[in-house]
Structure formats: structure tokens, C-alpha cells
Design an enzyme around this catalytic site. Structure first.
Site, short mmCIF file in Angstrom:
data_model
loop_
_atom_site.label_atom_id
_atom_site.label_comp_id
_atom_site.label_asym_id
_atom_site.label_seq_id
_atom_site.Cartn_x
_atom_site.Cartn_y
_atom_site.Cartn_z
N LEU A 64 10.17 20.87 29.55
CA LEU A 64 10.79 22.15 29.87
C LEU A 64 12.16 22.29 29.23
CD1 LEU A 64 9.97 22.42 33.69
CD2 LEU A 64 8.82 23.58 31.82
N GLU B 8 19.36 21.54 33.71
CA GLU B 8 19.84 20.94 32.46
C GLU B 8 21.35 21.10 32.29
OE1 GLU B 8 18.02 18.99 31.02
OE2 GLU B 8 16.02 19.61 31.63
#
Length: 316
Positions: A186, A227
Site C-alpha cells: 500500500l 506512512e
């Protein structure tokens, strides 16, 4: 809750005992059943390639721990300028300005505790739930047509000479790349201390911002929230080890990564008995299952931006 007792040797071991990713090119996939973040794998490769990186990261960790102990943290407002680099072969990969802005909006909500699902935090964890107080401002979108079907995790998308786009002013700007990563990944981020030439966050185009129902259960923009957490020095909540340490004192010990949307209370098999914080952004749960940071995580993140911190160039 964990107590942190960290030595330089232990910290270096934390970085060296991770799984390796040997393939330089990862094939694209159409559907992803489980969240997968390649940040730790990328870090492992960077540590192998650059023997000085572990030392720099150890120095950043020592500075972070000292900042938290002395309460020498940001007391102003941090606004992160963001440049988004879109690499596309297909029209679907050339995501719209509106979708890009939706990602910035999600980050702003998640990092200021104004996300609507913040109210879903169990009472057990409400006392440590944090408003990180960091916001994000989109300053530029760069677009580039490419012939590549997937980019893998070797940072090619960050290099103009390899068909990608070089980062813009990485010392003062968060660069994000939207592209097809492949291999069920992802996204991934570079931790503080890495090369400025590859600094930033990569998100697969299918999961960038508020995306279509076809991207469910990763269509709410939380991949970037996770992230960017790595980019701000947060580890996975399970410490990338069985009952590991994420270097944060107020997150419960997790046995391993969690997937889907676990039902609270989710009792850990790590002793002593306790509930895991599966709704933390640094777990692997579905987008709708993650909606909080902790005060300890906030302290780690904000320590980066004080004078002398690894990201002090962003200013306060």
C-alpha cells in the site's frame, strides 16, 4: 504500558533483525487482502547499503529520548508543506487534484484529532489519545507520464534518471509520490536519518486520499496517515517483533500486526494480560479501524521539529 530502556547496542539490533526484501521489482496486483507497509523492509535495505545510517538513526533516537525527558518539545505550530508527485501510465493512475486534496484533508483531520471517528476511542485509551497538532499544506502537484506498470520499493519513483521525479526541497518539504507500487504494498516511508535524495512517502495510487469503493477497505486515506507516521519517526505498534517495543511508553505491547477491524476489547497474548490498541494508526488494521495516535507518539513526532531535531528545517 511499556517502559523504555534503550541502549545504543539494543537500538542497532532493532534495525538489524528485520525481514529482508530481495526483489528489486514487484509485480502489480489488483486487489489487496491485507495491509502491507514496506517501510521496515526498505529501512533494512538502506541499512545494508549505508553503514552510517544506523549511527545517524541512533543519534536521532538519543535526541528524541532526551527531548521527551526534558520536555523540550515543539510549543508552536508545525505546518508541513507538501509536494505530491504523480507518476502514471493509465488515466486511473493520474489521480485528480481533488483526490490529492482529499488526502491532505485526511492528514489534517487525523493529526489534529478532528477525524469524526476519534470519538470511537475506547475509554481505556481516551486518557492517552493525542491531538498531534501538526497540519499539512499542499503547495504543488507534479505529474509525469511513464511507461512503467509498477515501481517496486527501491525508490526508483524518486529519481528522475530512473523515470521518476526527484524530491522537491526535502529539507523543508514533505514529498509524496503517488504511483503503482505493486506486490500488494500500500505504501512505504523513509525514516528520519535517511538520504535527502530519497526522503518522503510513497502511496499506491489506488489508496491515495479518499478513493473509490474498489479500493475498500483502504479507501479512506489512512495509508498516508500511517506512512507519514513513519516519516515522523514512529515504528509499527508491535515493534516489528513478537511482543516488540515501538519505543513509545503509552502504547500497549502488541503480539504482532492486526488486520481487519478487531472487536474491542482485543486481549493480547503478551503478558501481563492487557488489551491491544488496534485502533492506532501504526497498526495494520483497515482504514475504518484506525483512528488515533497517543501522547507518547506525539512526543516522538514533535521532537523532530525542535532546534537540533532531524526535521528542524521545517521550523516552528
Amino acid at each position: 504500558m511499556k517502559k523504555i530502556l534503550l541502549t545504543a547496542t539494543a537500538f542497532l539490533m532493532l534495525f538489524s533483525c528485520q525481514n529482508d526484501q530481495s526483489e528489486s521489482t514487484v509485480s502489480a496486483t489488483n486487489a489487496i487482502a491485507r495491509r502491507s507497509c514496506a517501510s521496515q523492509d526498505v529501512l533494512t535495505e538502506q541499512l545494508k547499503a549505508d553503514p552510517t545510517l544506523a549511527l545517524r538513526m541512533n543519534q536521532i533516537e538519543a535526541f528524541t529520548q532526551k527531548s521527551m525527558l526534558t520536555n523540550r518539545l515543539v510549543n508552536g505550530k508545525v505546518v508541513i508543506p507538501v509536494v505530491v508527485n504523480v507518476l502514471y501510465k493509465t488515466a486511473a493512475e493520474n489521480i485528480s487534484d481533488a483526490q490529492i486534496q482529499s488526502q491532505i484533508d485526511v492528514l489534517n483531520k487525523d493529526y489534529t484529532a478532528t477525524n469524526p471517528d476519534f470519538s470511537n476511542i475506547p475509554a481505556e485509551f481516551a486518557g492517552v489519545a493525542a491531538n498531534v497538532g501538526i497540519t499539512f499544506e499542499l503547495v504543488k502537484i507534479n505529474r509525469k507520464s511513464t511507461t512503467k506498470t509498477s515501481w517496486g520499493t527501491r525508490d526508483a519513483m524518486k529519481k528522475t534518471k530512473q523515470g521518476g521525479l526527484d524530491p522537491t526541497s526535502p529539507a523543508t518539504t514533505l514529498n509524496m509520490w503517488a504511483c503503482t507500487i505493486g506486490g500488494g504494498i500500500l505504501g512505504y516511508a523513509q525514516f528520519p536519518g535517511g538520504s535527502s535524495a530519497t526522503d518522503g512517502v510513497v502511496i499506491d495510487s489506488n489508496y491515495f486520499g479518499l478513493s473509490s469503493a474498489a479500493s475498500y477497505p483502504y479507501n479512506l486515506g489512512r495509508t498516508a496517515s500511517h506512512e507519514v507516521g513513519h516519516w515522523m519517526n514512529l515504528r509499527h505498534i508491535w515493534g516489528d517483533a513478537s511482543c516488540g517495543d515501538d519505543l513509545v511508553s503509552d502504547t500497549p505491547v502488541h503480539k504482532t500486526s492486526n488486520f481487519g477491524v478487531p472487536t474491542y476489547p482485543y486481549v493480547s497474548t503478551c503478558l501481563p494480560s492487557h488489551n491491544e490498541m488496534t485502533m492506532n494508526y501504526m497498526d495494520y488494521t483497515d482504514d475504518r479501524g484506525m483512528f488515533m495516535f497517543t501522547n507518547g507518539q506525539k512526543a516522538r513526532m514533535t521532537a523532530l521539529f525542535v532546534s537540533g531535531g532531524a526535521r528542524s528545517g521545517f521550523g516552528i
